[in-house]
Design an enzyme around this catalytic site. Structure first.
Site, PDB file in Angstrom:
ATOM      1  N   HIS A  14       2.737   3.496  -8.978  1.00  0.00           N
ATOM      2  CA  HIS A  14       2.564   2.070  -9.260  1.00  0.00           C
ATOM      3  C   HIS A  14       3.804   1.500  -9.951  1.00  0.00           C
ATOM      4  O   HIS A  14       4.218   0.367  -9.679  1.00  0.00           O
ATOM      5  CB  HIS A  14       1.329   1.845 -10.129  1.00  0.00           C
ATOM      6  CG  HIS A  14       0.048   2.189  -9.429  1.00  0.00           C
ATOM      7  ND1 HIS A  14      -0.281   1.667  -8.198  1.00  0.00           N
ATOM      8  CD2 HIS A  14      -0.983   3.000  -9.795  1.00  0.00           C
ATOM      9  CE1 HIS A  14      -1.467   2.146  -7.822  1.00  0.00           C
ATOM     10  NE2 HIS A  14      -1.899   2.951  -8.776  1.00  0.00           N
ATOM     11  N   LEU A  49      11.900 -19.999  -4.221  1.00  0.00           N
ATOM     12  CA  LEU A  49      10.817 -19.138  -3.730  1.00  0.00           C
ATOM     13  C   LEU A  49       9.586 -19.263  -4.612  1.00  0.00           C
ATOM     14  O   LEU A  49       9.665 -19.242  -5.841  1.00  0.00           O
ATOM     15  CB  LEU A  49      11.286 -17.679  -3.715  1.00  0.00           C
ATOM     16  CG  LEU A  49      10.212 -16.618  -3.446  1.00  0.00           C
ATOM     17  CD1 LEU A  49       9.744 -16.688  -1.996  1.00  0.00           C
ATOM     18  CD2 LEU A  49      10.733 -15.223  -3.774  1.00  0.00           C
ATOM     19  N   ASP A  51       0.830  -1.201   0.000  1.00  0.00           N
ATOM     20  CA  ASP A  51       0.000   0.000   0.000  1.00  0.00           C
ATOM     21  C   ASP A  51       0.873   1.263   0.000  1.00  0.00           C
ATOM     22  O   ASP A  51       1.967   1.269   0.556  1.00  0.00           O
ATOM     23  CB  ASP A  51      -0.897  -0.009   1.247  1.00  0.00           C
ATOM     24  CG  ASP A  51      -2.041   0.981   1.133  1.00  0.00           C
ATOM     25  OD1 ASP A  51      -2.367   1.409   0.007  1.00  0.00           O
ATOM     26  OD2 ASP A  51      -2.618   1.329   2.173  1.00  0.00           O
TER      27      ASP A  51
END
Length: 250
Positions: A42, A136, A25
């Protein structure tokens, strides 16, 4: 969707969280502080995804789930939504070779059917090209909502009850787990939210029941690997009781 199974961890693995989930956020506020358009925030946020992913991989974290686009984000201005739908393609187009090299496996949760064709194509290509990787697991929550996920799970079980295949008395928490989008992923031990907000915003509502929560004022594009390390250090000092008592309390 995924090729791995839930599994218990050994005592030697307990210090390091296997699964970290992050609500990324603050991109818009970051851009505003820089007097730039929201889309710039963004873009910078997606660049930071690369940094955090590299670091999580180097640390040996097994699962990293990132809240990239929620079911509620469709209500944002069309121009912003269109840009967000382009980001996966841009991100994976430049980062995919490194993900392959670092043995990272890409996965998703959420309703991908509602995404534009070019977005789905970019994501599916990354999933296919990293499907055999064993390091991962980088999981993007795209068009994901925790309530929507639970509704779908309940509908599936309700249909089984209606058909006579399932007795309502046999419904358990484990059965709910098995009907979630995360059915093959361990619940997150750590859930992080950046930018100073203190809520889950419809993210992994069921799965985060016993997650250790971490909140920071740092905006996502500025969230550093050093701050992540500090949170992991704090996590290692916490006593996770899952509703029980420690030996000292007993």
């Amino acid at each position: 969707m995924f090729g791995w199974k839930k599994q218990k961890r050994t005592d030697s693995e307990k210090e390091l969280p296997a699964h970290i989930a992050i609500i990324m956020d603050g991109n818009g506020r970051y851009a505003k502080q820089k007097n730039k358009p929201r889309v710039n925030g963004h873009y910078e946020g997606m660049q930071n995804v690369k940094s955090i992913t590299r670091h999580a991989s180097d640390l040996g974290i097994k699962y990293l789930t990132l809240y990239a686009f929620s079911t509620e984000n469709w209500s944002r201005p069309k121009s912003e939504v269109n840009y967000l739908m382009k980001l996966p393609g841009d991100f994976l187009g430049t980062f995919l070779p490194e993900l392959i090299e670092k043995n990272v496996k890409v996965g998703t949760i959420g309703n991908l059917d509602a995404l534009p064709i070019h977005t789905k194509k970019a994501v599916q290509q990354a999933i296919d090209k990293t499907s055999h990787n064993t390091g991962l697991n980088l999981i993007f929550a795209l068009n994901y909502g925790g309530r929507d996920e639970l509704i779908q799970a309940f509908r599936t079980m309700a249909n089984e009850v209606s058909s006579g295949a399932l007795d309502p008395e046999d419904i358990t928490a484990e059965m709910v787990d098995q009907n979630l989008m995360t059915c093959t992923i361990p619940d997150p031990e750590m859930l992080i939210r950046t930018s100073g907000e203190y809520r889950l915003s419809n993210f992994l509502l069921w799965q985060s029941s016993y997650s250790e929560l971490f909140f920071t004022e740092t905006l996502w594009p500025e969230f550093s690997t050093e701050e992540l390390d500090q949170m992991i250090s704090q996590y290692r000092k916490r006593e996770r009781r899952f509703g029980g008592l420690t030996k000292e309390e007993e």
